[in-house]
Design a protein around this motif. Structure first.
Motif, PDB file in Angstrom:
ATOM      1  N   THR A 284      -1.644  -5.504  -6.443  1.00 39.06           N
ATOM      2  CA  THR A 284      -0.627  -4.444  -6.451  1.00 39.06           C
ATOM      3  C   THR A 284      -1.179  -3.152  -5.851  1.00 39.06           C
ATOM      4  N   GLY A 285      -2.497  -3.099  -5.639  1.00 41.36           N
ATOM      5  CA  GLY A 285      -3.116  -1.892  -5.114  1.00 41.36           C
ATOM      6  C   GLY A 285      -2.599  -1.438  -3.757  1.00 41.36           C
ATOM      7  N   PRO A 286      -2.353  -2.361  -2.803  1.00 39.04           N
ATOM      8  CA  PRO A 286      -1.795  -1.899  -1.536  1.00 39.04           C
ATOM      9  C   PRO A 286      -0.471  -1.146  -1.685  1.00 39.04           C
ATOM     10  N   THR A 287       0.291  -1.472  -2.709  1.00 39.34           N
ATOM     11  CA  THR A 287       1.536  -0.735  -2.964  1.00 39.34           C
ATOM     12  C   THR A 287       1.231   0.701  -3.340  1.00 39.34           C
ATOM     13  N   PHE A 288       0.212   0.909  -4.187  1.00 40.58           N
ATOM     14  CA  PHE A 288      -0.147   2.276  -4.578  1.00 40.58           C
ATOM     15  C   PHE A 288      -0.606   3.078  -3.359  1.00 40.58           C
ATOM     16  N   LEU A 289      -1.395   2.451  -2.511  1.00 44.94           N
ATOM     17  CA  LEU A 289      -1.876   3.136  -1.311  1.00 44.94           C
ATOM     18  C   LEU A 289      -0.724   3.488  -0.375  1.00 44.94           C
ATOM     19  N   TYR A 290       0.213   2.567  -0.243  1.00 43.66           N
ATOM     20  CA  TYR A 290       1.384   2.810   0.611  1.00 43.66           C
ATOM     21  C   TYR A 290       2.211   3.980   0.073  1.00 43.66           C
ATOM     22  N   LEU A 291       2.431   3.989  -1.226  1.00 41.83           N
ATOM     23  CA  LEU A 291       3.241   5.057  -1.811  1.00 41.83           C
ATOM     24  C   LEU A 291       2.518   6.399  -1.747  1.00 41.83           C
ATOM     25  N   TYR A 292       1.205   6.391  -1.833  1.00 45.02           N
ATOM     26  CA  TYR A 292       0.463   7.643  -1.663  1.00 45.02           C
ATOM     27  C   TYR A 292       0.616   8.157  -0.232  1.00 45.02           C
ATOM     28  N   GLN A 293       0.568   7.252   0.746  1.00 45.91           N
ATOM     29  CA  GLN A 293       0.770   7.641   2.142  1.00 45.91           C
ATOM     30  C   GLN A 293       2.157   8.247   2.344  1.00 45.91           C
ATOM     31  N   GLN A 294       3.141   7.668   1.675  1.00 53.61           N
ATOM     32  CA  GLN A 294       4.526   8.097   1.855  1.00 53.61           C
ATOM     33  C   GLN A 294       4.842   9.401   1.130  1.00 53.61           C
ATOM     34  N   THR A 295       4.247   9.598  -0.058  1.00 48.80           N
ATOM     35  CA  THR A 295       4.665  10.704  -0.932  1.00 48.80           C
ATOM     36  C   THR A 295       3.595  11.755  -1.188  1.00 48.80           C
ATOM     37  N   LYS A 296       2.325  11.379  -1.026  1.00 43.47           N
ATOM     38  CA  LYS A 296       1.179  12.236  -1.376  1.00 43.47           C
ATOM     39  C   LYS A 296       1.171  12.602  -2.866  1.00 43.47           C
ATOM     40  N   GLN A 297       1.873  11.839  -3.679  1.00 43.38           N
ATOM     41  CA  GLN A 297       1.810  12.044  -5.127  1.00 43.38           C
ATOM     42  C   GLN A 297       0.462  11.564  -5.655  1.00 43.38           C
ATOM     43  N   GLN A 298      -0.202  12.420  -6.423  1.00 48.53           N
ATOM     44  CA  GLN A 298      -1.543  12.115  -6.897  1.00 48.53           C
ATOM     45  C   GLN A 298      -1.582  10.876  -7.784  1.00 48.53           C
ATOM     46  N   LYS A 299      -0.489  10.588  -8.478  1.00 49.83           N
ATOM     47  CA  LYS A 299      -0.499   9.447  -9.387  1.00 49.83           C
ATOM     48  C   LYS A 299      -0.857   8.153  -8.659  1.00 49.83           C
ATOM     49  N   TRP A 300      -0.420   8.020  -7.425  1.00 54.79           N
ATOM     50  CA  TRP A 300      -0.687   6.783  -6.689  1.00 54.79           C
ATOM     51  C   TRP A 300      -2.151   6.703  -6.245  1.00 54.79           C
ATOM     52  N   LYS A 301      -2.741   7.827  -5.891  1.00 55.32           N
ATOM     53  CA  LYS A 301      -4.166   7.852  -5.556  1.00 55.32           C
ATOM     54  C   LYS A 301      -4.993   7.539  -6.815  1.00 55.32           C
ATOM     55  N   THR A 302      -4.612   8.094  -7.929  1.00 52.27           N
ATOM     56  CA  THR A 302      -5.332   7.842  -9.186  1.00 52.27           C
ATOM     57  C   THR A 302      -5.261   6.370  -9.561  1.00 52.27           C
ATOM     58  N   ALA A 303      -4.079   5.775  -9.408  1.00 52.18           N
ATOM     59  CA  ALA A 303      -3.918   4.351  -9.720  1.00 52.18           C
ATOM     60  C   ALA A 303      -4.785   3.506  -8.792  1.00 52.18           C
ATOM     61  N   ALA A 304      -4.802   3.840  -7.495  1.00 53.96           N
ATOM     62  CA  ALA A 304      -5.624   3.101  -6.548  1.00 53.96           C
ATOM     63  C   ALA A 304      -7.106   3.263  -6.869  1.00 53.96           C
ATOM     64  N   ASP A 305      -7.500   4.471  -7.297  1.00 54.75           N
ATOM     65  CA  ASP A 305      -8.895   4.711  -7.668  1.00 54.75           C
ATOM     66  C   ASP A 305      -9.330   3.804  -8.819  1.00 54.75           C
ATOM     67  N   THR A 306      -8.402   3.497  -9.705  1.00 54.35           N
ATOM     68  CA  THR A 306      -8.719   2.611 -10.830  1.00 54.35           C
ATOM     69  C   THR A 306      -9.156   1.241 -10.326  1.00 54.35           C
ATOM     70  N   PHE A 307      -8.423   0.708  -9.369  1.00 51.01           N
ATOM     71  CA  PHE A 307      -8.779  -0.609  -8.825  1.00 51.01           C
ATOM     72  C   PHE A 307     -10.077  -0.538  -8.016  1.00 51.01           C
ATOM     73  N   LYS A 308     -10.290   0.564  -7.303  1.00 53.96           N
ATOM     74  CA  LYS A 308     -11.550   0.697  -6.569  1.00 53.96           C
ATOM     75  C   LYS A 308     -12.726   0.786  -7.537  1.00 53.96           C
ATOM     76  N   THR A 309     -12.526   1.463  -8.651  1.00 50.40           N
ATOM     77  CA  THR A 309     -13.571   1.514  -9.679  1.00 50.40           C
ATOM     78  C   THR A 309     -13.872   0.123 -10.212  1.00 50.40           C
ATOM     79  N   GLN A 310     -12.811  -0.686 -10.394  1.00 50.36           N
ATOM     80  CA  GLN A 310     -13.037  -2.070 -10.834  1.00 50.36           C
ATOM     81  C   GLN A 310     -13.898  -2.822  -9.821  1.00 50.36           C
ATOM     82  N   LEU A 311     -13.533  -2.725  -8.532  1.00 50.49           N
ATOM     83  CA  LEU A 311     -14.296  -3.440  -7.512  1.00 50.49           C
ATOM     84  C   LEU A 311     -15.749  -2.960  -7.452  1.00 50.49           C
ATOM     85  N   ASN A 312     -15.965  -1.663  -7.701  1.00 52.33           N
ATOM     86  CA  ASN A 312     -17.332  -1.129  -7.669  1.00 52.33           C
ATOM     87  C   ASN A 312     -18.221  -1.800  -8.715  1.00 52.33           C
TER      88      ASN A 312
END
Length: 399
Positions: free
Chosen positions: A111-139
């Protein structure tokens, strides 16, 4: 002649109903599939009981809806993506609804690509924060000694083809969006594909040789199904291979053209594409559930894997990733698509379509033998298959 009048009237009514259905459906199969899923409230971030769920199937559908929105400009598709994402992300960016990072499973990351797409479209921080959560998991995600992400923490040292689609499309897009010069990340992404390929590639001399990829492998060789050489599972399951191939063509869109690892991804794709073409059933043009057991009692033509292959092959050719000088790859994909629309698409009286022949699940949680795969039930309108058909239709309609 009351009998004749009754038969004529009934026939007339049936014909009228069929004309109504046909006139109500969109001319595009991609739109028909999407509209039907939306009518049934599929892929909206909620499970059947209305509870929030972070589901890779929903991420797969949203990937298709995004492309459909870009193609048609129909805001219905974009709004449905937003609704689904809002159902699993709080306003502060917390991902909820069955997701806990400590489980270290790759599936929700789709579902992460959806968060990235919505951040690109809206620049709402919530979507970047959600995507960061998944990146933290991968780390912090557990890996084999070679560096392959485990599919899930509860399957130690196991890499599954499915996980490449679940984790690495997001990994690539996140890297492009926020860390484009991070060569370590790009190298790691290519390594995920390469390690999976090396450890699951069927070798010449194997029974029912196709040269395609087994479902997964256990680097520790401790799973009951692990082969003695590389620890791979015993069968080539169609949908697992479909996830891998879709991930290949999607990540090739994302990875920088100049990246040193890009030729490796292209080499894998161009090696597998003609083998996949040749593995299709010569009569129907589609693919068996268990590709290594064509025609065996209990085996059947499975719809989700076949749709994924059509998407990957057609997109690969369209983008120039797959060379098709004699047109045989496109011809094979077209033949499969025509079988799909004539056999697995069902027109419903309410104007929606149904999708048949999708196997519910495929896991390496047991002995992964032939009897297991054919024993899993098929599910009508299973989103893994319907979303794949939407993606295949988008590519077919671009021909």
């Amino acid at each position: 002649m009351p009998g004749l009048m009754s038969w004529t009237t009934a026939t007339s009514l049936l014909l009228s109903s069929w004309i109504t259905i046909c006139s109500a459906r969109p001319s595009s199969y991609a739109e028909w599939a999407a509209d039907s899923a939306i009518r049934r409230k599929q892929g909206n971030g909620l499970d059947t009981s209305g509870s929030a769920i972070v589901s890779y199937e929903h991420g797969e559908l949203q990937w298709g809806l995004r492309q459909l929105y870009e193609k048609t400009g129909n805001k219905t598709y974009y709004n449905y993506i937003v609704t689904g994402a809002n159902n699993i992300v709080y306003d502060n960016g917390t991902v909820h609804g069955s997701y806990t990072i400590s489980e270290y499973t790759l599936d929700p990351v789709r579902t992460g690509p959806t968060f990235l797409y919505l951040y690109q479209q809206t620049k709402q921080q919530k979507w970047k924060t959600a995507a960061d959560t998944f990146k933290t998991q991968l780390n912090g995600h557990p890996r084999t000694a070679q560096g392959q992400f485990w599919h899930k923490k509860r399957y130690p040292n196991q890499g599954w083809l499915d996980g490449i689609y679940m984790g690495d499309v997001f990994y690539a897009q996140y890297t492009k969006d926020f860390q484009a010069s991070n060569q370590t990340a790009w190298t790691d992404i290519v390594s995920q594909f390469s390690l999976m390929y090396q450890n699951t590639l069927q070798q010449p001399g194997a029974a029912n040789y196709t040269g395609l990829l087994y479902h997964g492998y256990d680097y520790s060789h401790t799973a009951i199904w692990a082969s003695s050489d590389r620890g791979h599972s015993p069968e080539i399951w169609d949908r697992a291979l479909g996830w891998y191939l879709m991930a290949l063509v999607d990540v090739l869109d994302i990875i920088p053209p100049s990246d040193a690892g890009r030729p490796k991804l292209l080499d894998i794709l161009t090696t597998l594409a003609p083998r996949l073409r040749d593995a299709a059933d010569p009569s129907s043009g589609v693919w068996w559930l268990v590709i290594t057991q064509p025609g065996r009692a209990g085996n059947y033509f499975e719809s989700s894997g076949s749709a994924m292959y059509v998407y990957a092959l057609l997109k690969g050719v369209r983008q120039g990733y797959i060379l098709d000088p004699d047109g045989s790859v496109v011809a094979a994909a077209k033949k499969a698509y025509q079988y799909m629309t004539s056999h697995w698409v069902v027109a419903n009286a309410d104007g929606t379509m149904s999708w048949t022949n999708t196997v519910q699940v495929g896991s390496l949680d047991g002995n992964a033998d032939y009897a297991y795969y054919i024993g899993v039930p098929q599910v009508l309108n299973d989103l893994k298959g319907l979303a794949a058909f939407l993606l295949a239709s988008l590519e077919y309609e671009k021909l």
